[in-house]
Scaffold this motif. Structure first.
Motif, PDB file in Angstrom:
ATOM      1  N   THR A  53       4.697  -1.429  -9.777  1.00  0.00           N
ATOM      2  CA  THR A  53       5.508  -0.903 -10.874  1.00  0.00           C
ATOM      3  C   THR A  53       6.439   0.148 -10.303  1.00  0.00           C
ATOM      4  N   TYR A  54       7.723   0.017 -10.627  1.00  0.00           N
ATOM      5  CA  TYR A  54       8.729   0.962 -10.153  1.00  0.00           C
ATOM      6  C   TYR A  54       8.916   2.026 -11.214  1.00  0.00           C
ATOM      7  N   GLU A  55       8.861   3.300 -10.794  1.00  0.00           N
ATOM      8  CA  GLU A  55       8.938   4.397 -11.750  1.00  0.00           C
ATOM      9  C   GLU A  55      10.233   5.189 -11.670  1.00  0.00           C
ATOM     10  N   ALA A  56      10.777   5.331 -10.470  1.00  0.00           N
ATOM     11  CA  ALA A  56      12.023   6.080 -10.283  1.00  0.00           C
ATOM     12  C   ALA A  56      12.698   5.538  -9.026  1.00  0.00           C
ATOM     13  N   PRO A  57      14.018   5.504  -9.002  1.00  0.00           N
ATOM     14  CA  PRO A  57      14.697   4.944  -7.832  1.00  0.00           C
ATOM     15  C   PRO A  57      14.686   5.883  -6.623  1.00  0.00           C
ATOM     16  N   VAL A  58      14.521   5.290  -5.463  1.00  0.00           N
ATOM     17  CA  VAL A  58      14.705   6.006  -4.201  1.00  0.00           C
ATOM     18  C   VAL A  58      16.174   5.821  -3.844  1.00  0.00           C
ATOM     19  N   THR A  59      16.894   6.921  -3.674  1.00  0.00           N
ATOM     20  CA  THR A  59      18.347   6.841  -3.494  1.00  0.00           C
ATOM     21  C   THR A  59      18.838   7.327  -2.136  1.00  0.00           C
ATOM     22  N   ARG A  60      17.921   7.719  -1.272  1.00  0.00           N
ATOM     23  CA  ARG A  60      18.337   8.261   0.034  1.00  0.00           C
ATOM     24  C   ARG A  60      17.392   7.794   1.133  1.00  0.00           C
ATOM     25  N   GLY A  88     -13.907  -8.667  -0.084  1.00  0.00           N
ATOM     26  CA  GLY A  88     -12.586  -8.268  -0.562  1.00  0.00           C
ATOM     27  C   GLY A  88     -12.536  -6.782  -0.841  1.00  0.00           C
ATOM     28  N   LEU A  89     -11.324  -6.306  -1.041  1.00  0.00           N
ATOM     29  CA  LEU A  89     -11.128  -4.918  -1.421  1.00  0.00           C
ATOM     30  C   LEU A  89      -9.840  -4.819  -2.219  1.00  0.00           C
ATOM     31  N   THR A  90      -9.739  -3.774  -2.986  1.00  0.00           N
ATOM     32  CA  THR A  90      -8.508  -3.469  -3.699  1.00  0.00           C
ATOM     33  C   THR A  90      -8.070  -2.091  -3.263  1.00  0.00           C
ATOM     34  N   TYR A  91      -6.903  -2.041  -2.620  1.00  0.00           N
ATOM     35  CA  TYR A  91      -6.370  -0.719  -2.312  1.00  0.00           C
ATOM     36  C   TYR A  91      -5.203  -0.455  -3.234  1.00  0.00           C
ATOM     37  N   ALA A  92      -5.144   0.774  -3.686  1.00  0.00           N
ATOM     38  CA  ALA A  92      -4.079   1.204  -4.575  1.00  0.00           C
ATOM     39  C   ALA A  92      -3.163   2.128  -3.802  1.00  0.00           C
ATOM     40  N   PHE A  93      -1.972   2.330  -4.331  1.00  0.00           N
ATOM     41  CA  PHE A  93      -1.002   3.150  -3.620  1.00  0.00           C
ATOM     42  C   PHE A  93       0.007   3.753  -4.583  1.00  0.00           C
ATOM     43  N   ARG A  94       0.591   4.856  -4.107  1.00  0.00           N
ATOM     44  CA  ARG A  94       1.779   5.458  -4.710  1.00  0.00           C
ATOM     45  C   ARG A  94       2.806   5.575  -3.606  1.00  0.00           C
ATOM     46  N   PHE A  95       4.011   5.115  -3.853  1.00  0.00           N
ATOM     47  CA  PHE A  95       5.119   5.364  -2.930  1.00  0.00           C
ATOM     48  C   PHE A  95       5.747   6.647  -3.431  1.00  0.00           C
ATOM     49  N   CYS A  96       5.741   7.696  -2.601  1.00  0.00           N
ATOM     50  CA  CYS A  96       6.147   8.999  -3.107  1.00  0.00           C
ATOM     51  C   CYS A  96       6.977   9.804  -2.123  1.00  0.00           C
ATOM     52  N   SER A  97       7.412  10.941  -2.600  1.00  0.00           N
ATOM     53  CA  SER A  97       8.166  11.869  -1.767  1.00  0.00           C
ATOM     54  C   SER A  97       7.309  12.275  -0.575  1.00  0.00           C
ATOM     55  N   ALA A  98       7.943  12.849   0.415  1.00  0.00           N
ATOM     56  CA  ALA A  98       7.238  13.212   1.653  1.00  0.00           C
ATOM     57  C   ALA A  98       6.041  14.129   1.397  1.00  0.00           C
ATOM     58  N   TYR A 105       7.564   7.331  -6.925  1.00  0.00           N
ATOM     59  CA  TYR A 105       8.662   6.396  -7.158  1.00  0.00           C
ATOM     60  C   TYR A 105       8.158   5.020  -7.580  1.00  0.00           C
ATOM     61  N   ALA A 106       6.996   4.643  -7.076  1.00  0.00           N
ATOM     62  CA  ALA A 106       6.401   3.357  -7.425  1.00  0.00           C
ATOM     63  C   ALA A 106       4.898   3.468  -7.221  1.00  0.00           C
ATOM     64  N   ARG A 107       4.173   2.613  -7.904  1.00  0.00           N
ATOM     65  CA  ARG A 107       2.718   2.579  -7.736  1.00  0.00           C
ATOM     66  C   ARG A 107       2.257   1.148  -7.900  1.00  0.00           C
ATOM     67  N   GLY A 108       1.087   0.879  -7.343  1.00  0.00           N
ATOM     68  CA  GLY A 108       0.567  -0.470  -7.469  1.00  0.00           C
ATOM     69  C   GLY A 108      -0.762  -0.634  -6.772  1.00  0.00           C
ATOM     70  N   SER A 109      -1.114  -1.896  -6.563  1.00  0.00           N
ATOM     71  CA  SER A 109      -2.357  -2.219  -5.876  1.00  0.00           C
ATOM     72  C   SER A 109      -2.213  -3.564  -5.178  1.00  0.00           C
ATOM     73  N   ARG A 110      -3.065  -3.763  -4.207  1.00  0.00           N
ATOM     74  CA  ARG A 110      -3.076  -5.007  -3.439  1.00  0.00           C
ATOM     75  C   ARG A 110      -4.536  -5.386  -3.213  1.00  0.00           C
ATOM     76  N   VAL A 111      -4.856  -6.652  -3.465  1.00  0.00           N
ATOM     77  CA  VAL A 111      -6.190  -7.172  -3.216  1.00  0.00           C
ATOM     78  C   VAL A 111      -6.145  -7.936  -1.898  1.00  0.00           C
ATOM     79  N   LEU A 112      -7.037  -7.565  -0.972  1.00  0.00           N
ATOM     80  CA  LEU A 112      -7.159  -8.247   0.310  1.00  0.00           C
ATOM     81  C   LEU A 112      -8.506  -8.945   0.383  1.00  0.00           C
ATOM     82  N   VAL A 113      -8.504 -10.112   1.032  1.00  0.00           N
ATOM     83  CA  VAL A 113      -9.737 -10.846   1.275  1.00  0.00           C
ATOM     84  C   VAL A 113      -9.889 -11.026   2.774  1.00  0.00           C
ATOM     85  N   ARG A 114     -11.033 -10.618   3.294  1.00  0.00           N
ATOM     86  CA  ARG A 114     -11.351 -10.802   4.722  1.00  0.00           C
ATOM     87  C   ARG A 114     -11.642 -12.277   4.921  1.00  0.00           C
ATOM     88  N   LEU A 115     -11.065 -12.893   5.967  1.00  0.00           N
ATOM     89  CA  LEU A 115     -11.217 -14.323   6.215  1.00  0.00           C
ATOM     90  C   LEU A 115     -11.923 -14.602   7.530  1.00  0.00           C
TER      91      LEU A 115
END
Length: 152
Positions: free
Chosen positions: A76-83, A100-110, A116-126
């Motif tokens: 989900t995009y919350e605010a634009p990164v402009t620089r 498997g695992l679910t890792y979550a994240f925020r894309f943010c300022s330094a 700016y964005a947040r989400g999650s990704r599900v990974l499966v070990r193979l």
């Protein structure tokens, strides 16, 4: 009376991983292209994996926990990164299962204060031979617990 600059939020879980947005990551409007967010998050995750000793060197049979696939991605995009410049990805685990695992994240300022964005990704070990789900190693599970959200 002068206003103080906002401080970075204290992290109760997870880890901040630095990433860099380059000029060529921006689209024609000067915004970080929507497809770059997952790429930058993937780079942050790969850096964390390497830091805990999980890396792919070209041999899938020996890849161990690096042999995994994305099952799901939510963003989900919350605010634009402009620089271009330094940013950070706040990574944490919402779930650590057997295969498997679910890792979550925020894309943010330094400093982590602006999201700016947040989400999650599900990974499966193979399993490298069968490409069927396989258990995470105990070494990986021990390292991954550092990212586990306390209430997960």
């Amino acid at each position: 009376m002068t206003a103080e600059a906002p401080s970075a939020p204290a992290l109760s879980h997870g880890r901040l991983m630095p990433v860099t947005v380059h000029f060529d990551d921006l689209d024609a409007l000067g915004l970080l292209h929507n497809a770059r967010y997952p790429l930058l998050v993937e780079r942050a995750w790969a850096e964390w994996m390497q830091a805990v000793g999980v890396a792919f060197d070209g041999d899938w049979a020996a890849a161990g926990d690096a042999c995994n696939a994305v099952k799901e991605l939510r963003l989900t995009y919350e605010a634009p990164v402009t620089r271009p410049g330094p940013y950070t990805v706040h990574l944490w685990l919402d779930r650590l299962g057997t295969t498997g695992l679910t890792y979550a994240f925020r894309f943010c300022s330094a400093d982590g204060s602006v999201t700016y964005a947040r989400g999650s990704r599900v990974l499966v070990r193979l399993d490298a031979t069968t490409l069927r789900p396989a258990p995470w190693t105990e070494g990986f599970r021990n390292a991954a617990r550092e990212l586990l959200r306390p209430d997960a």
